[in-house]
Design a protein around this motif. Structure first.
Motif, PDB file in Angstrom:
ATOM      1  N   ALA A  14       0.793  -1.228   0.000  1.00 26.30           N
ATOM      2  CA  ALA A  14       0.000   0.000   0.000  1.00 26.30           C
ATOM      3  C   ALA A  14       0.823   1.276   0.000  1.00 26.30           C
ATOM      4  O   ALA A  14       0.259   2.364  -0.114  1.00 26.30           O
ATOM      5  CB  ALA A  14      -0.933   0.007   1.219  1.00 26.30           C
ATOM      6  N   ALA A  15       2.134   1.185   0.113  1.00 23.81           N
ATOM      7  CA  ALA A  15       2.933   2.395   0.308  1.00 23.81           C
ATOM      8  C   ALA A  15       3.034   3.255  -0.941  1.00 23.81           C
ATOM      9  O   ALA A  15       3.238   4.466  -0.830  1.00 23.81           O
ATOM     10  CB  ALA A  15       4.336   2.030   0.804  1.00 23.81           C
ATOM     11  N   ARG A  16       2.904   2.658  -2.110  1.00 27.56           N
ATOM     12  CA  ARG A  16       3.032   3.446  -3.333  1.00 27.56           C
ATOM     13  C   ARG A  16       2.374   2.681  -4.481  1.00 27.56           C
ATOM     14  O   ARG A  16       1.843   1.593  -4.305  1.00 27.56           O
ATOM     15  CB  ARG A  16       4.501   3.738  -3.651  1.00 27.56           C
ATOM     16  N   GLY A  17       2.421   3.254  -5.674  1.00 29.63           N
ATOM     17  CA  GLY A  17       1.992   2.559  -6.886  1.00 29.63           C
ATOM     18  C   GLY A  17       0.538   2.128  -6.843  1.00 29.63           C
ATOM     19  O   GLY A  17      -0.352   2.846  -6.363  1.00 29.63           O
ATOM     20  N   GLN A  18       0.278   0.931  -7.372  1.00 25.85           N
ATOM     21  CA  GLN A  18      -1.088   0.430  -7.430  1.00 25.85           C
ATOM     22  C   GLN A  18      -1.699   0.311  -6.039  1.00 25.85           C
ATOM     23  O   GLN A  18      -2.878   0.628  -5.837  1.00 25.85           O
ATOM     24  CB  GLN A  18      -1.122  -0.935  -8.117  1.00 25.85           C
ATOM     25  N   GLY A  19      -0.927  -0.176  -5.076  1.00 32.89           N
ATOM     26  CA  GLY A  19      -1.466  -0.365  -3.741  1.00 32.89           C
ATOM     27  C   GLY A  19      -1.949   0.927  -3.123  1.00 32.89           C
ATOM     28  O   GLY A  19      -3.029   0.979  -2.515  1.00 32.89           O
ATOM     29  N   ARG A  20      -1.166   1.988  -3.259  1.00 34.58           N
ATOM     30  CA  ARG A  20      -1.600   3.296  -2.754  1.00 34.58           C
ATOM     31  C   ARG A  20      -2.871   3.736  -3.464  1.00 34.58           C
ATOM     32  O   ARG A  20      -3.822   4.208  -2.817  1.00 34.58           O
ATOM     33  CB  ARG A  20      -0.508   4.340  -2.943  1.00 34.58           C
ATOM     34  N   SER A  21      -2.896   3.597  -4.770  1.00 32.93           N
ATOM     35  CA  SER A  21      -4.069   4.006  -5.539  1.00 32.93           C
ATOM     36  C   SER A  21      -5.316   3.263  -5.073  1.00 32.93           C
ATOM     37  O   SER A  21      -6.380   3.862  -4.876  1.00 32.93           O
ATOM     38  CB  SER A  21      -3.813   3.751  -7.026  1.00 32.93           C
ATOM     39  N   ALA A  35      -3.310  -0.579   5.920  1.00 32.43           N
ATOM     40  CA  ALA A  35      -2.344  -0.381   4.830  1.00 32.43           C
ATOM     41  C   ALA A  35      -1.038  -1.079   5.183  1.00 32.43           C
ATOM     42  O   ALA A  35      -0.324  -0.653   6.101  1.00 32.43           O
ATOM     43  CB  ALA A  35      -2.109   1.110   4.603  1.00 32.43           C
ATOM     44  N   ILE A  36      -0.725  -2.128   4.451  1.00 30.30           N
ATOM     45  CA  ILE A  36       0.438  -2.968   4.773  1.00 30.30           C
ATOM     46  C   ILE A  36       1.505  -2.829   3.702  1.00 30.30           C
ATOM     47  O   ILE A  36       1.221  -2.844   2.498  1.00 30.30           O
ATOM     48  CB  ILE A  36       0.009  -4.443   4.898  1.00 30.30           C
ATOM     49  N   ASP A  37       2.745  -2.706   4.144  1.00 29.37           N
ATOM     50  CA  ASP A  37       3.880  -2.694   3.214  1.00 29.37           C
ATOM     51  C   ASP A  37       5.139  -3.136   3.947  1.00 29.37           C
ATOM     52  O   ASP A  37       5.263  -2.945   5.172  1.00 29.37           O
ATOM     53  CB  ASP A  37       4.087  -1.304   2.618  1.00 29.37           C
ATOM     54  N   ARG A  38       6.068  -3.688   3.200  1.00 32.17           N
ATOM     55  CA  ARG A  38       7.355  -4.111   3.748  1.00 32.17           C
ATOM     56  C   ARG A  38       8.231  -2.919   4.112  1.00 32.17           C
ATOM     57  O   ARG A  38       8.959  -2.940   5.105  1.00 32.17           O
ATOM     58  CB  ARG A  38       8.063  -4.996   2.709  1.00 32.17           C
ATOM     59  N   ASP A  95     -13.328  -6.065  12.249  1.00 29.23           N
ATOM     60  CA  ASP A  95     -13.104  -7.151  11.296  1.00 29.23           C
ATOM     61  C   ASP A  95     -13.171  -6.660   9.853  1.00 29.23           C
ATOM     62  O   ASP A  95     -13.747  -5.612   9.543  1.00 29.23           O
ATOM     63  CB  ASP A  95     -14.109  -8.274  11.531  1.00 29.23           C
ATOM     64  N   ILE A  96     -12.615  -7.472   8.975  1.00 31.44           N
ATOM     65  CA  ILE A  96     -12.317  -7.066   7.599  1.00 31.44           C
ATOM     66  C   ILE A  96     -13.448  -7.463   6.653  1.00 31.44           C
ATOM     67  O   ILE A  96     -14.011  -8.550   6.753  1.00 31.44           O
ATOM     68  CB  ILE A  96     -10.990  -7.714   7.155  1.00 31.44           C
ATOM     69  N   ASP A  97     -13.740  -6.569   5.697  1.00 30.78           N
ATOM     70  CA  ASP A  97     -14.723  -6.826   4.639  1.00 30.78           C
ATOM     71  C   ASP A  97     -14.079  -7.037   3.277  1.00 30.78           C
ATOM     72  O   ASP A  97     -14.627  -7.761   2.435  1.00 30.78           O
ATOM     73  CB  ASP A  97     -15.681  -5.637   4.510  1.00 30.78           C
ATOM     74  N   ILE A  98     -12.966  -6.352   3.031  1.00 30.89           N
ATOM     75  CA  ILE A  98     -12.352  -6.309   1.699  1.00 30.89           C
ATOM     76  C   ILE A  98     -10.860  -6.551   1.844  1.00 30.89           C
ATOM     77  O   ILE A  98     -10.212  -5.969   2.719  1.00 30.89           O
ATOM     78  CB  ILE A  98     -12.581  -4.929   1.037  1.00 30.89           C
ATOM     79  N   VAL A  99     -10.317  -7.406   0.990  1.00 28.26           N
ATOM     80  CA  VAL A  99      -8.875  -7.675   0.964  1.00 28.26           C
ATOM     81  C   VAL A  99      -8.372  -7.469  -0.457  1.00 28.26           C
ATOM     82  O   VAL A  99      -8.949  -8.001  -1.416  1.00 28.26           O
ATOM     83  CB  VAL A  99      -8.566  -9.109   1.425  1.00 28.26           C
ATOM     84  N   VAL A 100      -7.310  -6.697  -0.584  1.00 31.62           N
ATOM     85  CA  VAL A 100      -6.633  -6.533  -1.876  1.00 31.62           C
ATOM     86  C   VAL A 100      -5.191  -6.993  -1.694  1.00 31.62           C
ATOM     87  O   VAL A 100      -4.369  -6.300  -1.081  1.00 31.62           O
ATOM     88  CB  VAL A 100      -6.678  -5.079  -2.374  1.00 31.62           C
ATOM     89  N   ALA A 101      -4.887  -8.188  -2.190  1.00 34.38           N
ATOM     90  CA  ALA A 101      -3.541  -8.759  -2.092  1.00 34.38           C
ATOM     91  C   ALA A 101      -2.743  -8.282  -3.298  1.00 34.38           C
ATOM     92  O   ALA A 101      -2.720  -8.913  -4.352  1.00 34.38           O
ATOM     93  CB  ALA A 101      -3.616 -10.279  -2.043  1.00 34.38           C
ATOM     94  N   ASN A 102      -2.106  -7.150  -3.116  1.00 34.44           N
ATOM     95  CA  ASN A 102      -1.477  -6.423  -4.224  1.00 34.44           C
ATOM     96  C   ASN A 102       0.047  -6.487  -4.218  1.00 34.44           C
ATOM     97  O   ASN A 102       0.674  -6.299  -5.265  1.00 34.44           O
ATOM     98  CB  ASN A 102      -1.928  -4.958  -4.165  1.00 34.44           C
ATOM     99  N   ALA A 103       0.680  -6.753  -3.086  1.00 32.20           N
ATOM    100  CA  ALA A 103       2.140  -6.672  -2.998  1.00 32.20           C
ATOM    101  C   ALA A 103       2.807  -7.588  -4.016  1.00 32.20           C
ATOM    102  O   ALA A 103       2.416  -8.757  -4.172  1.00 32.20           O
ATOM    103  CB  ALA A 103       2.599  -7.046  -1.591  1.00 32.20           C
ATOM    104  N   THR A 208       4.140   2.621 -12.771  1.00 32.07           N
ATOM    105  CA  THR A 208       4.475   2.770 -11.357  1.00 32.07           C
ATOM    106  C   THR A 208       5.982   2.616 -11.200  1.00 32.07           C
ATOM    107  O   THR A 208       6.682   2.237 -12.148  1.00 32.07           O
ATOM    108  CB  THR A 208       3.775   1.695 -10.505  1.00 32.07           C
ATOM    109  N   PRO A 209       6.515   2.845  -9.990  1.00 35.73           N
ATOM    110  CA  PRO A 209       7.957   2.672  -9.792  1.00 35.73           C
ATOM    111  C   PRO A 209       8.460   1.248 -10.034  1.00 35.73           C
ATOM    112  O   PRO A 209       9.674   1.058 -10.198  1.00 35.73           O
ATOM    113  CB  PRO A 209       8.156   3.083  -8.331  1.00 35.73           C
ATOM    114  N   MET A 210       7.590   0.253 -10.063  1.00 37.89           N
ATOM    115  CA  MET A 210       8.027  -1.098 -10.406  1.00 37.89           C
ATOM    116  C   MET A 210       8.573  -1.163 -11.830  1.00 37.89           C
ATOM    117  O   MET A 210       9.494  -1.934 -12.117  1.00 37.89           O
ATOM    118  CB  MET A 210       6.860  -2.087 -10.261  1.00 37.89           C
ATOM    119  N   ILE A 211       8.012  -0.347 -12.717  1.00 44.89           N
ATOM    120  CA  ILE A 211       8.425  -0.317 -14.122  1.00 44.89           C
ATOM    121  C   ILE A 211       9.228   0.933 -14.441  1.00 44.89           C
ATOM    122  O   ILE A 211      10.222   0.887 -15.176  1.00 44.89           O
ATOM    123  CB  ILE A 211       7.185  -0.386 -15.044  1.00 44.89           C
TER     124      ILE A 211
END
Length: 273
Positions: A14-21, A35-38, A95-103, A208-211
């Motif tokens: 979630a720190a940047r790129g698609q996850g932040r968006s 918001a989770i990030d390494r 408790d959680i309703d939505i999960v986006v596994a984006n990392a 994004t910064p990945m590319i």
């Protein structure tokens, strides 16, 4: 009334790129965010990963939407650490309703066919990390008892093999992203009884910064055929994070209430070629 008012959404990477968006857009629709990030580099990955400062900026953008946010620094490769971080978010937001596994990570241009370390790091992040995210969050979704939506970020390379160059890095990326589809389909079957929907999104290259980094730019100069390996049918070199985000928010919403087990390309026709 916003579409996702009263929900809690968890986003990895979630720190940047698609996850932040994704995180900011879900907040704009009314969700509170874990918001989770390494927030640290991986030695084998040839470009800088997100930082704590990046995650702090994501937090500010979510708060600007008037939503609560719990930032968590955790590596999706570490199930125990991820579970602990998820629990911190649940303790504060519910408790959680939505999960986006984006990392995810990539290592374009690393040509060694026997680079076992880069292979392990990519698969561990892009595939095992997705399973860890599911395993760490679904108990909370089930406990909440009102269903929910899980969106797994795969890739166009999770549907096709075009672009393979024989390197350990590209084998790992394609294998992991194809594996995400298997996780998605299995989870869609496993959790349908709880009205939890599970789908995957499949972007082509995203700006994004990945590319968009010095390593990839140098690789493109050294490999003049590289653009053809990632070409899109529509005349754009990349899509934008918001293009993927639009699909993620839709899949998270009641507008997609009967969609589960689907692979959704956001790829400008990449997989149609």
């Amino acid at each position: 009334m916003t579409e996702l008012a009263g929900t809690v959404a968890l986003v990895t990477g979630a720190a940047r790129g698609q996850g932040r968006s994704h995180a900011v857009a879900l907040a704009a629709e009314g969700a509170d965010i874990i918001a989770i990030d390494r927030c640290a580099d991986i030695d084998s990955i040839p470009y800088p990963l997100a930082t704590k400062a990046d995650l702090d900026e994501t937090v500010e953008l979510i708060q600007a939407q008037g939503r609560r946010v719990v930032p968590v620094i955790a590596d999706v490769r570490d199930l125990d650490a991820l579970r602990a971080g998820v629990q911190v978010g649940i303790d504060q937001l519910g408790d959680i309703d939505i999960v986006v596994a984006n990392a995810g990570v990539v290592a374009i241009g690393l040509k060694d066919p026997l680079d076992a370390q880069v292979y392990r790091d990519i698969v561990d992040t892009n595939l095992n990390g997705v399973w860890h995210t599911i395993a760490a969050t679904v108990p909370s979704m089930i406990a909440k008892g009102r269903g929910g939506s899980i969106v797994l970020t795969s890739s166009a390379q999770g549907l096709v093999g075009r672009g393979g160059d024989g390197s350990a890095a590209m084998f790992a990326y394609a294998a992991a992203k194809h594996g995400v589809v298997g996780l998605m389909r299995s989870a869609a079957n496993a959790y349908a009884q709880y009205n939890i929907r599970v789908n995957s999104v499949h972007p082509t290259g995203v700006a994004t910064p990945m590319i968009l980094n010095e390593h990839t730019a140098r690789m493109m100069q050294e490999r003049p055929n590289a653009p053809s390996l990632s070409a899109n049918l529509l005349p754009v070199p990349f899509v934008e994070s918001e293009d993927v985000t639009n699909a993620v928010v839709w899949l998270a919403s009641a507008k997609a209430r009967y969609i589960t087990g689907a692979t959704l390309p956001i790829d400008a026709g990449h997989t149609a070629m």
